[in-house]
Design a protein around this motif. Structure first.
Motif, PDB file in Angstrom:
ATOM      1  N   VAL A   1      29.868   9.834  58.055  1.00 58.29           N
ATOM      2  CA  VAL A   1      29.539  11.156  58.601  1.00 58.29           C
ATOM      3  C   VAL A   1      30.774  12.027  58.704  1.00 58.29           C
ATOM      4  O   VAL A   1      30.762  13.209  58.333  1.00 58.29           O
ATOM      5  N   TRP A   2      31.891  11.453  59.169  1.00 60.28           N
ATOM      6  CA  TRP A   2      33.099  12.261  59.322  1.00 60.28           C
ATOM      7  C   TRP A   2      33.735  12.590  57.984  1.00 60.28           C
ATOM      8  O   TRP A   2      34.332  13.652  57.812  1.00 60.28           O
ATOM      9  N   VAL A   3      33.585  11.700  57.012  1.00 56.48           N
ATOM     10  CA  VAL A   3      34.050  12.015  55.663  1.00 56.48           C
ATOM     11  C   VAL A   3      33.240  13.182  55.102  1.00 56.48           C
ATOM     12  O   VAL A   3      33.788  14.159  54.581  1.00 56.48           O
ATOM     13  N   LEU A   4      31.919  13.101  55.230  1.00 50.76           N
ATOM     14  CA  LEU A   4      31.047  14.167  54.711  1.00 50.76           C
ATOM     15  C   LEU A   4      31.284  15.498  55.419  1.00 50.76           C
ATOM     16  O   LEU A   4      31.347  16.554  54.781  1.00 50.76           O
ATOM     17  N   LEU A   5      31.433  15.455  56.736  1.00 53.14           N
ATOM     18  CA  LEU A   5      31.652  16.706  57.471  1.00 53.14           C
ATOM     19  C   LEU A   5      32.969  17.360  57.079  1.00 53.14           C
ATOM     20  O   LEU A   5      33.111  18.581  57.149  1.00 53.14           O
ATOM     21  N   GLY A   6      33.932  16.552  56.657  1.00 51.88           N
ATOM     22  CA  GLY A   6      35.195  17.117  56.198  1.00 51.88           C
ATOM     23  C   GLY A   6      35.133  17.651  54.782  1.00 51.88           C
ATOM     24  O   GLY A   6      36.051  18.329  54.333  1.00 51.88           O
ATOM     25  N   GLU A   7      34.003  17.365  54.058  1.00 48.32           N
ATOM     26  CA  GLU A   7      33.952  17.699  52.636  1.00 48.32           C
ATOM     27  C   GLU A   7      32.820  18.653  52.236  1.00 48.32           C
ATOM     28  O   GLU A   7      32.964  19.397  51.270  1.00 48.32           O
ATOM     29  N   ILE A   8      31.690  18.638  52.935  1.00 48.31           N
ATOM     30  CA  ILE A   8      30.507  19.333  52.403  1.00 48.31           C
ATOM     31  C   ILE A   8      30.548  20.846  52.566  1.00 48.31           C
ATOM     32  O   ILE A   8      29.848  21.569  51.851  1.00 48.31           O
ATOM     33  N   PHE A   9      31.349  21.339  53.500  1.00 46.44           N
ATOM     34  CA  PHE A   9      31.326  22.774  53.778  1.00 46.44           C
ATOM     35  C   PHE A   9      32.277  23.543  52.859  1.00 46.44           C
ATOM     36  O   PHE A   9      33.381  23.067  52.562  1.00 46.44           O
ATOM     37  N   PRO A  10      31.871  24.733  52.421  1.00 40.73           N
ATOM     38  CA  PRO A  10      32.786  25.585  51.643  1.00 40.73           C
ATOM     39  C   PRO A  10      34.031  25.920  52.452  1.00 40.73           C
ATOM     40  O   PRO A  10      33.986  25.971  53.689  1.00 40.73           O
ATOM     41  N   ASN A  11      35.143  26.145  51.770  1.00 44.87           N
ATOM     42  CA  ASN A  11      36.397  26.431  52.463  1.00 44.87           C
ATOM     43  C   ASN A  11      36.265  27.565  53.476  1.00 44.87           C
ATOM     44  O   ASN A  11      36.836  27.516  54.560  1.00 44.87           O
ATOM     45  N   LYS A  12      35.508  28.604  53.106  1.00 46.49           N
ATOM     46  CA  LYS A  12      35.422  29.795  53.947  1.00 46.49           C
ATOM     47  C   LYS A  12      34.856  29.508  55.326  1.00 46.49           C
ATOM     48  O   LYS A  12      35.214  30.185  56.300  1.00 46.49           O
ATOM     49  N   ILE A  13      33.952  28.544  55.432  1.00 45.64           N
ATOM     50  CA  ILE A  13      33.289  28.297  56.721  1.00 45.64           C
ATOM     51  C   ILE A  13      33.638  26.938  57.307  1.00 45.64           C
ATOM     52  O   ILE A  13      33.071  26.551  58.331  1.00 45.64           O
ATOM     53  N   ARG A  14      34.543  26.184  56.682  1.00 49.46           N
ATOM     54  CA  ARG A  14      34.734  24.781  57.064  1.00 49.46           C
ATOM     55  C   ARG A  14      35.064  24.620  58.545  1.00 49.46           C
ATOM     56  O   ARG A  14      34.447  23.801  59.241  1.00 49.46           O
ATOM     57  N   ALA A  15      36.027  25.352  59.054  1.00 49.82           N
ATOM     58  CA  ALA A  15      36.458  25.163  60.439  1.00 49.82           C
ATOM     59  C   ALA A  15      35.322  25.451  61.422  1.00 49.82           C
ATOM     60  O   ALA A  15      35.053  24.659  62.330  1.00 49.82           O
ATOM     61  N   ALA A  16      34.647  26.586  61.250  1.00 57.60           N
ATOM     62  CA  ALA A  16      33.571  26.960  62.171  1.00 57.60           C
ATOM     63  C   ALA A  16      32.396  25.991  62.053  1.00 57.60           C
ATOM     64  O   ALA A  16      31.789  25.601  63.057  1.00 57.60           O
ATOM     65  N   ALA A  17      32.062  25.601  60.820  1.00 61.08           N
ATOM     66  CA  ALA A  17      30.937  24.693  60.615  1.00 61.08           C
ATOM     67  C   ALA A  17      31.222  23.322  61.226  1.00 61.08           C
ATOM     68  O   ALA A  17      30.338  22.694  61.829  1.00 61.08           O
TER      69      ALA A  17
END
Length: 477
Positions: free
Chosen positions: A400-416
């Protein structure tokens, strides 16, 4: 409780990475990962004190659950504020602040004069947990040489599961010294008070270690302290590491960063972007299978089906060892077979294991202090609980933590990531706060509920979760 450590983004080896003094880097990483050790330790040490607290303050299951879950409120607060504080005063001061909060929480929790102040100390410890969950991975990623960053990032996760195991071993040892009585007296204090208070030792070690490691070069550059950043980089990447180029890379990356906000996550028919809902789903399913019942309540759970306290504490320890083994398996295979296959293996294994436990608990007989399971069902429950922990640890605990660090586009990664992490804390709180009352009502049915969530995670993975193995972060979204 499960890890909130996020894997570092893989990067190409920097110039001169081959000259990096690895021994020094490993020491720095291990010292920083002491926060992860305390994260795991403080999250699960309460396991040994639940029944004693119930007896000491004469409270029912609903109230007791709120005291146990109080730390999760603090964790959410700590995780929310740690990043901003670290950007203002530095990573090392935040580590020291967390260590101080861990110390105060341990002392206060060991010497409560009422239930409400025990809950207060739990919240304070939770704030330290939340801060450690953020600052540890961030610092390790910023200090590690690019050539070793992925492997060093795993120290945080390893430290968390080790902290869980050590807390259960310490609880078991203290219980044995107290002749198997959680409220037995040792040197003027009850056994459960020693269990909660002994966390002072690793907290002080963490505080002292923070004086032996350097500040993050990224923070130093942001604060205009380039000469100090240069010395730190030379210390961790070697004197011939192309320091001017590395400093330039850090400055360029900092200037080009987009600070995402919640507004960036809006869109789609359900309010948030679909990929954000997937991240929330991963976080929620990770908790709703009931994994933290194992780490917060396993001693109470086994005693509720007739196992004596000493044996129940031992089984809590063996479960935590299984958790370590599963975590190592996940670290080995997550990049080899992929995220989705590993998650699916875990979901199937958890579903079968939880179903076995639910079946076994349906044979519970008696009430109050006279409860028991038939021998066959007792063995089945123990095996099922351990295999459930193993399948969780080798899959959802890490994936889960690997996926959460990878699935989001760069633009929204931190907020997501922030939204997904918040969803996880909320789901964690819901499970933690509800288990005592639900188990008192019907233990078997409670485990059927967890089984259903494990089963539902299978179609969720198959239909909505993307495979990120081998993809660059820039390809996401």
């Amino acid at each position: 409780m499960t890890s909130t450590a996020q894997p570092a983004t893989p990067t190409r080896p920097g110039p001169g990475a081959h000259t990096a003094p690895l021994g020094r880097v490993v020491f720095i990483t291990a010292a920083a990962a002491m926060g992860g050790f305390l994260f795991g330790y403080d999250s699960s040490v309460i396991n040994g004190a639940v029944e004693a607290v119930r007896g000491r303050f004469d409270v029912g299951s609903a109230v007791l659950a709120q005291v146990i879950a109080a730390a999760l409120i603090g964790s959410a607060i700590g995780a929310a504020i740690a990043g901003r504080i670290a950007d203002r005063i530095g990573r090392i001061p935040v580590m020291r602040l967390a260590a101080v909060l861990f110390t105060i929480s341990a002392i206060g929790s060991a010497l409560p004069f009422a239930l409400w102040d025990l809950a207060l100390w739990r919240v304070l410890g939770g704030i330290a947990i939340g801060m450690a969950s953020v600052i540890g991975p961030a610092y390790i990623a910023e200090v590690s040489p690019p050539a070793y960053r992925g492997r060093l990032a795993s120290f945080q996760q390893g430290a968390i599961v080790l902290g869980i195991a050590v807390s259960q071993l310490v609880n078991w040892g203290i219980l044995n010294l107290a002749d198997g009585e959680q409220r037995g007296t040792l040197a003027g204090l009850e056994a459960w008070q020693w269990m909660l208070g002994i966390m002072v030792v690793p907290a002080i070690v963490y505080f002292l270690l923070s004086f032996t490691i350097p500040e993050s070069p990224r923070f130093l550059i942001s604060a205009g302290r380039e000469s100090e950043a240069r010395r730190v980089l030379a210390g961790v990447e070697g004197e011939h590491a192309g320091l001017d180029q590395r400093i330039g890379e850090i400055e360029t990356a900092m200037r080009s960063e987009h600070k995402s906000t919640f507004k960036d996550l809006l869109g789609g028919r359900l309010g948030l972007l679909p990929i954000v809902w997937i991240g929330i789903g991963l976080s929620v399913f990770q908790q709703l299978v009931g994994i933290n019942v194992v780490f917060y309540y396993s001693s109470t759970l086994w005693q509720s089906v007739g196992i004596n306290p000493e044996s129940s504490f031992f089984y809590s320890f063996t479960t935590s060892i299984v958790n370590i083994v599963g975590t190592v398996i996940a670290m080995i295979f997550v990049d080899r077979i992929g995220r989705k296959p590993l998650a699916l293996i875990g979901s199937v294994g958890m579903t079968l294991s939880l179903a076995l436990v639910a079946w076994a608990f349906s044979y519970k007989t008696g009430s109050g202090d006279n409860v028991s399971l038939p021998d066959t069902q007792g063995v089945t429950a123990l095996v099922g609980a351990h295999t459930f922990t193993l399948f969780f640890a080798l899959s959802w605990g890490v994936v889960v933590w690997v996926l959460l660090g990878e699935i989001f586009p760069n633009k929204i990664r931190a907020a997501a990531l922030g939204v997904a992490a918040s969803a996880q804390w909320i789901a964690n709180w819901a499970i933690t706060a509800s288990f005592p009352s639900l188990s008192e009502w019907n233990l078997s049915t409670t485990y059927i509920v967890y089984t259903v969530f494990a089963l539902l995670s299978i179609p969720f993975i198959l239909k909505w979760v993307p495979e990120t193995k081998g993809k660059a972060l820039e390809e996401m979204g």
